[in-house]
Design an enzyme around this catalytic site. Structure first.
Site, PDB file in Angstrom:
ATOM      1  N   GLU A  98     -11.237   4.141   7.165  1.00 28.40           N
ATOM      2  CA  GLU A  98     -10.006   4.612   7.752  1.00 28.40           C
ATOM      3  C   GLU A  98     -10.338   5.400   8.602  1.00 28.40           C
ATOM      4  O   GLU A  98     -10.466   7.026   8.613  1.00 28.40           O
ATOM      5  CB  GLU A  98      -8.443   5.341   6.254  1.00 28.40           C
ATOM      6  CG  GLU A  98      -7.845   5.250   7.198  1.00 28.40           C
ATOM      7  CD  GLU A  98      -6.536   5.877   6.096  1.00 28.40           C
ATOM      8  OE1 GLU A  98      -6.830   5.891   5.189  1.00 28.40           O
ATOM      9  OE2 GLU A  98      -5.662   5.940   6.909  1.00 28.40           O
TER      10      GLU A  98
ATOM     11  N   ASP B 108       2.505   3.409   3.123  1.00 28.99           N
ATOM     12  CA  ASP B 108       1.368   4.490   2.640  1.00 28.99           C
ATOM     13  C   ASP B 108       2.577   5.612   2.319  1.00 28.99           C
ATOM     14  O   ASP B 108       1.993   5.894   0.436  1.00 28.99           O
ATOM     15  CB  ASP B 108       0.093   4.550   3.602  1.00 28.99           C
ATOM     16  CG  ASP B 108      -0.558   4.897   4.225  1.00 28.99           C
ATOM     17  OD1 ASP B 108      -1.449   5.674   2.271  1.00 28.99           O
ATOM     18  OD2 ASP B 108      -1.573   5.432   4.711  1.00 28.99           O
TER      19      ASP B 108
ATOM     20  N   HIS C 239      -9.382   1.431  -0.093  1.00 30.81           N
ATOM     21  CA  HIS C 239      -9.440   2.483   1.591  1.00 30.81           C
ATOM     22  C   HIS C 239     -10.503   2.088   1.376  1.00 30.81           C
ATOM     23  O   HIS C 239     -11.170   2.663   1.401  1.00 30.81           O
ATOM     24  CB  HIS C 239      -8.261   4.215   1.009  1.00 30.81           C
ATOM     25  CG  HIS C 239      -7.584   4.432   0.705  1.00 30.81           C
ATOM     26  ND1 HIS C 239      -7.138   4.283  -0.403  1.00 30.81           N
ATOM     27  CD2 HIS C 239      -6.268   5.190   1.462  1.00 30.81           C
ATOM     28  CE1 HIS C 239      -6.381   4.433  -0.474  1.00 30.81           C
ATOM     29  NE2 HIS C 239      -6.015   4.720   0.689  1.00 30.81           N
TER      30      HIS C 239
ATOM     31  N   GLN D 204      -9.909   9.006  -5.315  1.00 30.07           N
ATOM     32  CA  GLN D 204      -9.618   9.872  -3.864  1.00 30.07           C
ATOM     33  C   GLN D 204     -10.822  10.728  -2.958  1.00 30.07           C
ATOM     34  O   GLN D 204     -10.656  11.228  -2.050  1.00 30.07           O
ATOM     35  CB  GLN D 204      -8.277  10.917  -4.051  1.00 30.07           C
ATOM     36  CG  GLN D 204      -7.468  11.291  -2.386  1.00 30.07           C
ATOM     37  CD  GLN D 204      -6.374  11.284  -2.464  1.00 30.07           C
ATOM     38  OE1 GLN D 204      -5.547  10.976  -3.075  1.00 30.07           O
ATOM     39  NE2 GLN D 204      -5.705  11.469  -1.182  1.00 30.07           N
TER      40      GLN D 204
ATOM     41  N   HIS E 145       1.362   5.446  -1.836  1.00 35.17           N
ATOM     42  CA  HIS E 145       1.265   7.081  -2.699  1.00 35.17           C
ATOM     43  C   HIS E 145       2.276   7.255  -3.707  1.00 35.17           C
ATOM     44  O   HIS E 145       2.725   7.833  -3.440  1.00 35.17           O
ATOM     45  CB  HIS E 145       0.307   7.518  -2.238  1.00 35.17           C
ATOM     46  CG  HIS E 145      -1.274   7.244  -1.414  1.00 35.17           C
ATOM     47  ND1 HIS E 145      -2.578   7.374  -1.827  1.00 35.17           N
ATOM     48  CD2 HIS E 145      -1.127   6.335  -0.288  1.00 35.17           C
ATOM     49  CE1 HIS E 145      -3.427   6.878  -1.309  1.00 35.17           C
ATOM     50  NE2 HIS E 145      -2.649   6.086  -0.762  1.00 35.17           N
TER      51      HIS E 145
ATOM     52  N   HIS F  21       0.578  -1.425   0.377  1.00 37.67           N
ATOM     53  CA  HIS F  21       0.039   0.317   0.433  1.00 37.67           C
ATOM     54  C   HIS F  21       0.307   1.280  -0.046  1.00 37.67           C
ATOM     55  O   HIS F  21       1.431   1.932   0.871  1.00 37.67           O
ATOM     56  CB  HIS F  21      -0.796   0.283   1.223  1.00 37.67           C
ATOM     57  CG  HIS F  21      -1.888   0.870   1.114  1.00 37.67           C
ATOM     58  ND1 HIS F  21      -3.056   1.070   0.789  1.00 37.67           N
ATOM     59  CD2 HIS F  21      -2.091   2.171   1.299  1.00 37.67           C
ATOM     60  CE1 HIS F  21      -3.733   2.294   1.256  1.00 37.67           C
ATOM     61  NE2 HIS F  21      -3.084   3.167   1.463  1.00 37.67           N
TER      62      HIS F  21
END
Ligand code: FE2
Length: 425
Positions: free
Chosen positions: A213, A309, A210, A152, A59, A57
């Protein structure tokens, strides 16, 4: 003649005195005392030879943007989101490519040779998608980059996001992403999970959302994700990332949820560095940790990996592509200090993550591509303790990175001239 012979290695499963023979980029033999001629011989001196680290995971579209256009002074999620909003309109494809390639250099040096990265698709230009598809192609000879189409701003909340997500998939992005807890209502969150799983099932895609969270114990989209996985027969192909609300959920509810996840073949990725800093921020004391229920999920047979992440981006100012740092934080936050539990934390950044990514031919076994990392440690627990130096990183039998052994020169009366942090056993 073979290409490479690694002598006297220890493997993560505890086998020691192991030799590994490589020909044409593939492992051809793994056993004790191989005698074969090879163009290159490496003496592992009993150190740990592991399959490469895998980050389940990440970005990559935001990484290494630290300080652009300014730093996150408060270190909070809210300032991070505001910062990303300021940065987004100024992004260029060249800059994203440049930073992503620099991060891949770090990854290779740390023995991290496979990364699943989410990429924001809520941008009509799909700038980051184009940039990361380019990077994926550029690095493919030395690093496996798998991309997730990540809406997102919410696939239902953000205008045209469904169309943009489908366009990103058509362009070559691999996995269907989502963010149900960010939709406007619980109902929309549920609808988004259904919609995205249907797209994935129709197109034969993997799913990685996701999911939940948040510290809100009523954020239960993981339940819908598991049910949709069952409904579409997607067992082994669906992952829930973060799942931090599970930390705060009622125990009785969780006693039903975890078996459902196991039955549905849904895996989980926790992101310990990020979630220990971001969750529980509305709490006074006691403060929740917010990490999902890692040991309980593992005990139930759910595949759990740890992800990095973020590294030096609007949300997180730290990090260095070191999956042993990630494993160490996961171990501490989840209190996984038992012997088996510590080894499981090593698996969470190697084999478990590889399974979630569906990596082909992963592991030190005959027939697989000769990808492995020689660590300055004798076993997985020592590797985590020391965040061990990556002495040598191999891809297809070729050494693509090396780091000198960690040591320190000492000059104190009556003591040795150097230390190496590995006490005699
Ligand atoms: Fe994330």
């Amino acid at each position: 003649m073979s290409d490479l012979l690694v002598k006297n290695a220890t493997l993560p499963d505890g086998r020691s005195g192991i030799d590994v023979l490589v020909a044409d980029g593939r492992i051809v033999n793994v056993s004790q005392r191989i005698s074969a001629a090879a163009a290159r011989t490496v003496d592992a001196q009993g150190c740990l030879l592991t399959p490469p680290f895998v980050d389940a995971h990440f970005h990559m579209d935001a990484t290494l943007s630290y300080g652009l256009p300014r730093v996150n002074e408060s270190g909070t999620l809210l300032e991070g989101i505001a910062l990303w909003g300021e940065l987004k309109p100024t992004l260029t494809q060249e800059a994203i490519v440049e930073r992503a390639l620099a991060y891949c250099d770090w990854a290779v040096a740390k023995g991290l040779l496979a990364i699943r990265s989410h990429v924001d698709v809520c941008d009509p230009r799909l700038l980051a998608v184009e940039a990361l598809l380019h990077v994926k192609e550029r690095v493919k000879s030395y690093l496996d980059l798998q991309l997730v189409a990540f809406p997102q701003d919410g696939v239902l909340r953000s205008p045209n996001a469904v169309e943009l997500l489908e366009r990103a998939l058509a362009m070559g992005v691999d996995v269907v992403g989502g963010i149900p807890h960010f939709e406007r209502t619980m109902h929309d969150g549920t609808e988004s999970v259904r919609l995205l799983c249907r797209i994935a099932a129709d197109q034969g895609r993997l799913v990685d959302m996701h999911c939940d969270e948040t510290d809100d114990p009523h954020s239960r989209h993981i339940e819908t994700l598991a049910l949709e996985s069952l409904r579409h027969g997607l067992a082994g192909r669906v992952n829930g990332s973060h799942l931090t609300s599970m930390h705060s959920m009622d125990n009785y509810y969780v006693s039903k949820l975890i078996p459902l996840m196991q039955e549905a073949g849904v895996s989980a990725v926790a992101n310990p560095l990020i979630n220990i800093t971001i969750q529980g921020r509305h709490d006074t004391y006691p403060k929740r940790r917010g990490l999902t229920r890692v040991p309980e999920l593992m005990a139930a047979g759910v595949t759990v990996a740890f992800g990095h992440d973020c590294v030096m981006d609007p949300w997180y100012s730290l990090g260095s592509a070191d999956m042993l740092e990630v494993a160490s934080m996961g171990l501490h936050v989840a209190q996984m200090t038992g012997q088996d539990a510590m080894r499981a934390c090593f698996d969470a950044v190697t084999v478990n993550a590889a399974a979630i990514l569906h990596l082909d031919g992963y592991g030190i076994a005959p027939g697989n591509r000769a990808d492995f990392v020689l660590l300055q440690a004798r076993d997985p627990v020592e590797a985590i303790r020391l965040r061990a130096t990556r002495l040598a990183v191999f891809r297809g039998g070729k050494m693509i990175a090396q780091t000198p052994a960690a040591t320190a020169a000492l000059d104190v009366p009556g003591r040795p001239a150097s230390v190496d942090w590995m006490p005699e056993r």
